[in-house]
Design an enzyme around this catalytic site. Sequence first.
Site, mmCIF file in Angstrom:
data_model
loop_
_atom_site.group_PDB
_atom_site.id
_atom_site.type_symbol
_atom_site.label_atom_id
_atom_site.label_comp_id
_atom_site.label_asym_id
_atom_site.label_seq_id
_atom_site.Cartn_x
_atom_site.Cartn_y
_atom_site.Cartn_z
ATOM 1 N N ASP A 225 0.879 -1.174 0.000
ATOM 2 C CA ASP A 225 0.000 0.000 0.000
ATOM 3 C C ASP A 225 0.910 1.216 0.000
ATOM 4 O O ASP A 225 1.511 1.574 1.009
ATOM 5 C CB ASP A 225 -0.882 -0.040 1.249
ATOM 6 C CG ASP A 225 -1.669 1.249 1.473
ATOM 7 O OD1 ASP A 225 -1.470 2.223 0.725
ATOM 8 O OD2 ASP A 225 -2.476 1.273 2.428
ATOM 9 N N LYS A 251 -2.974 11.903 -2.852
ATOM 10 C CA LYS A 251 -1.940 11.987 -1.815
ATOM 11 C C LYS A 251 -0.656 12.618 -2.353
ATOM 12 O O LYS A 251 0.218 13.000 -1.574
ATOM 13 C CB LYS A 251 -1.606 10.596 -1.286
ATOM 14 C CG LYS A 251 -2.779 9.777 -0.804
ATOM 15 C CD LYS A 251 -3.351 10.277 0.491
ATOM 16 C CE LYS A 251 -4.360 9.261 1.041
ATOM 17 N NZ LYS A 251 -5.026 9.733 2.268
ATOM 18 N N CYS A 389 -8.724 5.996 10.071
ATOM 19 C CA CYS A 389 -8.978 4.725 9.377
ATOM 20 C C CYS A 389 -7.913 3.694 9.745
ATOM 21 O O CYS A 389 -7.440 2.928 8.895
ATOM 22 C CB CYS A 389 -9.043 4.923 7.865
ATOM 23 S SG CYS A 389 -10.477 5.857 7.322
#
Length: 431
Positions: A225, A251, A389
């Site tokens: 990720d 991002k 998260c």
Amino acid sequence: MNQRAASSEQRAGAVIVAEPCPLPAARYDLVRIRRDFPILKRSVRGHKLVYLDNAATTQKPQAVIDRIVRFYTEENSNVHRGVHYLSEVATAAYEGARTTVKRFINARSEKEIVFTRGTTEAINLVTSSWGGRNVGAGDSVLITAIEHHSNIVPWQLLCEAKGAKLLVAPVSDEGELIQEEYLALLERHPKIVAFGHASNALGTINPVKAMTKAAHDAGALVLIDGAQGVPHSIVDVQEIDCDFYAFSGHKVYGPTGVGALYGKEALLEAMPPYQGGGDMILSVSFEKTTYNALPYKFEAGTPNIEGVVGLAAALDYVTAIGIDNIAAHEQELLAYATRRLQEIDGLRIIGTASHKASVISFVLEGVHPHDIGTILDQDGIAIRTGHHCAQPIMLRFNIPATGRASFGMYNTLEEADFLVEGLRRVIEVFR
């Protein structure tokens, strides 16, 4: 100013050592960079905007905004198969963006770059397509304790559907992977190992090259990720040798709703389509459908064309400045802000890994993070509050939430001072 040497990973057992090296300050024109981001000129609640929420999403340079506007004003058309001029122009821009992504992460071929809605969809694509075919009852999948929900829940769903076991490698009190535990879990021969390049909640940068090699030695594939990796370090998927790498455009100063999945060509070739529909087929009959070649087999329907060309513009912008220069600036900000925050009585930083991205999570004694964020907002200071998260890592540290300040290429030392002053005002309110 120190530069994090993104490609200086050295193997010492399973340990990675990153050696800093000096970077001439004259190479980084912060004043010019800030001028490139129009939103930084605005005020919030009567104060100059101090934007410290870059781990959630970054602001966009004028070059990205202009590129998206130019697409809609001069090039707008659907891509592929069209024989008219605008379709050819749009297709060239779209496929040119694929080449830009390939070069940015040093993939071998454009066939290995699949456009997605972002990191989350990219991971779900792998769990659904590769996982659906290759993970079965009694198998295991290994992740780490500091993963974002997007790198937890898709694997949970896969394991529940297949009767497989989800293994979790623990982290230390500093927020670093406990390497002995990771290696021990690899001895259980998971089918695939999935971990973040960097933690969005703690800033911890994982030793991805060593972790990948260890996983491969155990017979596992590796998915990384990269949502928090791509903005802060040079990414070379061939050097890392990962099997899959996912990241999001927003991002890394690009648009929302777009990202990319890198996958080794042989793996993608063997995987079934993720979704069915237009553009992922060569021919369709009621008896049989023939799927398109890579990477189009995984890009069903009209894509986010303007997002893709905007992503390419963002990567070009970052490349022009130099990701190593950006990383060096962010490391200076991280060191300075960490030192200043440690001056505040009752403030505790959560996540003190030796190798971090420019993310600082913290708690303030007697004050809920949401109250911190609300009061700072009155001064125009934007931070993120909550579990980010990443609820499992909050449970690991026995806290419900943190405040999180995350720095990007355009942030200044003065803005770190504003954060400290704002937190002192928070303390005064609750005193």
